[in-house]
Write a protein that holds these residues in place. Structure first.
Motif, PDB file in Angstrom:
ATOM      1  N   ALA A  99       0.872  -1.176   0.000  1.00 39.06           N
ATOM      2  CA  ALA A  99       0.000   0.000   0.000  1.00 39.06           C
ATOM      3  C   ALA A  99       0.909   1.225   0.000  1.00 39.06           C
ATOM      4  O   ALA A  99       2.024   1.178   0.530  1.00 39.06           O
ATOM      5  CB  ALA A  99      -0.908  -0.004   1.223  1.00 39.06           C
ATOM      6  N   ALA A 100       0.407   2.320  -0.594  1.00 41.24           N
ATOM      7  CA  ALA A 100       1.227   3.523  -0.758  1.00 41.24           C
ATOM      8  C   ALA A 100       0.559   4.738  -0.120  1.00 41.24           C
ATOM      9  O   ALA A 100      -0.667   4.820  -0.019  1.00 41.24           O
ATOM     10  CB  ALA A 100       1.461   3.790  -2.247  1.00 41.24           C
ATOM     11  N   GLY A 144      -5.638   2.846  -7.887  1.00 42.98           N
ATOM     12  CA  GLY A 144      -6.760   2.849  -6.950  1.00 42.98           C
ATOM     13  C   GLY A 144      -7.828   3.809  -7.432  1.00 42.98           C
ATOM     14  O   GLY A 144      -7.723   4.378  -8.515  1.00 42.98           O
ATOM     15  N   SER A 145      -8.871   4.006  -6.625  1.00 43.08           N
ATOM     16  CA  SER A 145      -9.940   4.907  -7.076  1.00 43.08           C
ATOM     17  C   SER A 145     -10.542   5.692  -5.921  1.00 43.08           C
ATOM     18  O   SER A 145     -10.644   5.204  -4.801  1.00 43.08           O
ATOM     19  CB  SER A 145     -11.040   4.130  -7.810  1.00 43.08           C
ATOM     20  OG  SER A 145     -11.832   3.412  -6.914  1.00 43.08           O
ATOM     21  N   ALA A 146     -10.917   6.927  -6.254  1.00 45.55           N
ATOM     22  CA  ALA A 146     -11.666   7.753  -5.301  1.00 45.55           C
ATOM     23  C   ALA A 146     -13.143   7.456  -5.519  1.00 45.55           C
ATOM     24  O   ALA A 146     -13.612   7.422  -6.660  1.00 45.55           O
ATOM     25  CB  ALA A 146     -11.391   9.230  -5.554  1.00 45.55           C
ATOM     26  N   GLU A 147     -13.849   7.229  -4.453  1.00 44.54           N
ATOM     27  CA  GLU A 147     -15.286   6.966  -4.552  1.00 44.54           C
ATOM     28  C   GLU A 147     -16.003   7.793  -3.491  1.00 44.54           C
ATOM     29  O   GLU A 147     -15.403   8.182  -2.488  1.00 44.54           O
ATOM     30  CB  GLU A 147     -15.581   5.469  -4.338  1.00 44.54           C
ATOM     31  CG  GLU A 147     -14.827   4.524  -5.286  1.00 44.54           C
ATOM     32  CD  GLU A 147     -15.214   4.648  -6.768  1.00 44.54           C
ATOM     33  OE1 GLU A 147     -16.231   5.308  -7.078  1.00 44.54           O
ATOM     34  OE2 GLU A 147     -14.469   4.108  -7.611  1.00 44.54           O
ATOM     35  N   LEU A 160     -10.535  -2.233  -8.250  1.00 41.90           N
ATOM     36  CA  LEU A 160      -9.288  -2.947  -7.945  1.00 41.90           C
ATOM     37  C   LEU A 160      -9.304  -4.332  -8.575  1.00 41.90           C
ATOM     38  O   LEU A 160      -8.290  -4.785  -9.136  1.00 41.90           O
ATOM     39  CB  LEU A 160      -9.099  -3.050  -6.420  1.00 41.90           C
ATOM     40  CG  LEU A 160      -8.910  -1.709  -5.702  1.00 41.90           C
ATOM     41  CD1 LEU A 160      -8.871  -1.915  -4.186  1.00 41.90           C
ATOM     42  CD2 LEU A 160      -7.621  -1.018  -6.163  1.00 41.90           C
ATOM     43  N   HIS A 161     -10.436  -4.983  -8.495  1.00 45.73           N
ATOM     44  CA  HIS A 161     -10.578  -6.311  -9.087  1.00 45.73           C
ATOM     45  C   HIS A 161     -10.269  -6.245 -10.584  1.00 45.73           C
ATOM     46  O   HIS A 161      -9.484  -7.040 -11.115  1.00 45.73           O
ATOM     47  CB  HIS A 161     -12.003  -6.802  -8.831  1.00 45.73           C
ATOM     48  CG  HIS A 161     -12.278  -8.212  -9.245  1.00 45.73           C
ATOM     49  ND1 HIS A 161     -12.433  -8.590 -10.557  1.00 45.73           N
ATOM     50  CD2 HIS A 161     -12.429  -9.340  -8.511  1.00 45.73           C
ATOM     51  CE1 HIS A 161     -12.674  -9.892 -10.616  1.00 45.73           C
ATOM     52  NE2 HIS A 161     -12.667 -10.368  -9.378  1.00 45.73           N
ATOM     53  N   TYR A 195       1.354  -1.769  -5.539  1.00 47.81           N
ATOM     54  CA  TYR A 195       0.950  -0.992  -4.367  1.00 47.81           C
ATOM     55  C   TYR A 195      -0.398  -0.343  -4.649  1.00 47.81           C
ATOM     56  O   TYR A 195      -0.561   0.354  -5.657  1.00 47.81           O
ATOM     57  CB  TYR A 195       1.945   0.130  -4.087  1.00 47.81           C
ATOM     58  CG  TYR A 195       3.316  -0.319  -3.623  1.00 47.81           C
ATOM     59  CD1 TYR A 195       3.609  -0.449  -2.264  1.00 47.81           C
ATOM     60  CD2 TYR A 195       4.326  -0.586  -4.543  1.00 47.81           C
ATOM     61  CE1 TYR A 195       4.867  -0.838  -1.839  1.00 47.81           C
ATOM     62  CE2 TYR A 195       5.595  -0.977  -4.120  1.00 47.81           C
ATOM     63  CZ  TYR A 195       5.858  -1.103  -2.768  1.00 47.81           C
ATOM     64  OH  TYR A 195       7.107  -1.481  -2.350  1.00 47.81           O
ATOM     65  N   VAL A 196      -1.333  -0.536  -3.738  1.00 50.12           N
ATOM     66  CA  VAL A 196      -2.623   0.126  -3.892  1.00 50.12           C
ATOM     67  C   VAL A 196      -2.489   1.567  -3.402  1.00 50.12           C
ATOM     68  O   VAL A 196      -1.782   1.849  -2.430  1.00 50.12           O
ATOM     69  CB  VAL A 196      -3.716  -0.632  -3.086  1.00 50.12           C
ATOM     70  CG1 VAL A 196      -3.533  -0.510  -1.581  1.00 50.12           C
ATOM     71  CG2 VAL A 196      -5.117  -0.143  -3.482  1.00 50.12           C
TER      72      VAL A 196
END
Ligand code: FCB
Length: 473
Positions: free
Chosen positions: A25-26, A377-380, A399-400, A420-421
């Motif tokens: 993870a980052a 990754g994504s902002a939701e 992510l999937h 890294y997510v």
């Protein structure tokens, strides 16, 4: 084969990765640390930028952020619970050298020392980024990345950090996304220092690369760790098949990708500079003999940050609106595809473009070292449900999809070593302030309470599944 996933299809069919592939993870210093005036930290260009009215959504800043500076133990425990092999963090230059030069501030280095030891005690491999955009303001006042001296200062700073942490940090990243520093910072003006300059933005890009090369050489002498740089190569797709849109896409390739990739991994500057920059680079006085050798210093890996594809169309100007037009005018417009789901950033979700980007990079740059995905990754628009949890189904689907796309690239022979997510925590998303949440752990900014989201549990299960099959890193 590209996999699709429907929201709700959470733990089924994890993608498969080879033995030794690692997960992490980052985060980045300014986005999470807070403690902006503690232990001798000097001001950075982001402190200055945030203090200017109208620059950042909500008028917010990284003054407190996630208070990670004081809560790092709790955050390492979250990483531990996630089961990651590695954690990518960044070192704040103004903590180590408050004015960007001279003797290091021991209290600043002490913080990273404690963090690294905490990670190692938890069995997590530290990966340190040296520059994630927080230039000491004192260096900006002397010309910032527009001047060559800053590249030299950066190498000195790298030496100080490596002298303290080099015995325990086995993975180093010099710069994060120099595209954003050079062009978002100095041509679009949406990141610190927030200027809209022409040729100077090109000088910035060059000095960043030079600083990277000089720092790489210093790191080589100081640590046995792996060394890389993180870029954000973009997947650029012409709006139509017309020759004009294709030519515009070629120019955008140079602006976004080739200006960095060509000197780093092909030993030359882009061959379509005149068409791309017009007169801006007619006399690139900032380039000196021998610079390409420094920039091309061999690396152990190349970091790739990837989020979304961009659609490019030919245009008389980059943007017809002089108020928002970038100062580097490549005569192209950038838009988002509208036939797919968009994240809270407005970014289109098209996982197959991740596969295409990676296979294309390998084809175009055969001398590129192995890749590490340093962000994705994504902002939701997350909400806490009645059961007290965050059911971030869209982030899980994102992510999937992207991890399957990555597995597809590996299956096609692309050498990627880890992922890294972005990001461990909700955090200060630059000009968007605290409005955009990228975390797999929710942060309540009033209480600093951390709440793992469904995506945290999904990623944890994916890592456990991988480790169960292969043994992990
Ligand atoms: C990247 C940055 C990172 C974060 C993500 C969403 O460009 O490196 O700090 O803001 O985007």
């Amino acid at each position: 084969m590209n996999s699709t996933v429907t929201p709700g299809d959470t733990t089924a069919s994890f993608p498969r990765f080879p033995e030794g592939f690692f997960f992490g993870a980052a985060t980045a210093a300014y986005q999470i640390e807070g403690a902006a005036r503690e232990d001798g930290r000097g001001p950075s260009i982001w402190d200055t930028y945030c203090a200017e009215p109208g620059r950042v959504a909500g008028g917010s800043s990284g003054d407190v952020a996630c208070d990670h500076y004081h809560r790092y133990r709790e955050d390492v425990a979250l990483l531990s619970g996630l089961g990651v092999d590695s954690y990518r963090f960044s070192v704040a230059w103004p903590r180590v050298q408050p004015t960007g030069a001279g003797a290091p501030e021991p209290r600043g280095l002490d913080f990273y020392d404690r963090l690294v030891d905490e990670l190692l005690a938890a069995g997590i491999t530290p990966a340190a980024t040296l520059y994630h955009w927080d230039l000491p303001q004192a260096l900006e006042d002397r010309g910032g990345w527009r001047v060559r001296e800053t590249a030299e200062r950066f190498a000195e700073y790298a030496g100080h950090v490596a002298a303290r942490l080099g015995d325990r940090v086995p993975r180093w990243i010099t710069l994060n996304e120099p595209f954003c520093t050079a062009f978002v910072g100095h041509a679009i003006g949406r990141h610190a220092p927030g200027t809209r300059e022409g040729a100077a933005a090109l000088a910035v890009a060059h000095h960043l690369l030079l600083g990277h090369g000089l720092a790489t050489r210093v790191l080589r002498e100081t640590t046995d760790g792996e060394i890389g740089i993180t870029l954000n190569p973009d997947r650029l797709l012409p709006a139509t098949g017309s020759p004009a849109d294709r030519a515009a896409t070629d120019r955008a390739e140079t602006l976004h990708n080739r200006v960095f990739l060509d000197p780093l991994f092909a030993g030359h500057y882009p061959d379509n500079e005149a068409d791309t920059w017009g007169g801006l680079a007619a006399d690139p006085a900032w380039r000196h003999d021998g610079d390409l050798d420094v920039i091309g210093t061999p690396l152990d890996f190349a970091g790739v940050n990837y989020y979304r594809p961009i659609t490019i169309a030919d245009a008389p100007h980059t943007d017809p609106d002089p108020a928002t037009r970038t100062a580097v005018d490549i005569r192209a417009t950038e838009t988002w595809r509208d036939d797919v789901r968009h994240t809270a950033m407005g970014w289109p979700v098209v996982p197959s473009t991740f596969t295409d980007l990676l296979t294309d990079l390998t084809r175009r740059y055969p001398a590129m070292p192995p890749l590490v995905i340093t962000e994705n990754g994504s902002a939701e628009d997350d909400t806490v449900a009645a059961d007290g949890q965050v059911h971030d189904t869209d982030r899980v689907a994102y992510l999937h999809g992207h991890l399957h796309a990555l597995a597809d690239a590996l299956a096609q022979g692309v050498d990627v070593r880890g992922y890294y997510v972005w990001s461990l925590l909700d955090n200060f998303e630059w000009a968007f302030g605290y409005d955009k949440r990228f975390g797999i752990v929710r942060v309540d900014y009033d209480t600093q309470e951390r709440l793992p989201k469904d995506s945290y549990r999904w990623f944890r299960d994916l890592i456990a599944d991988h480790r169960g099959r292969t043994g992990g890193e």
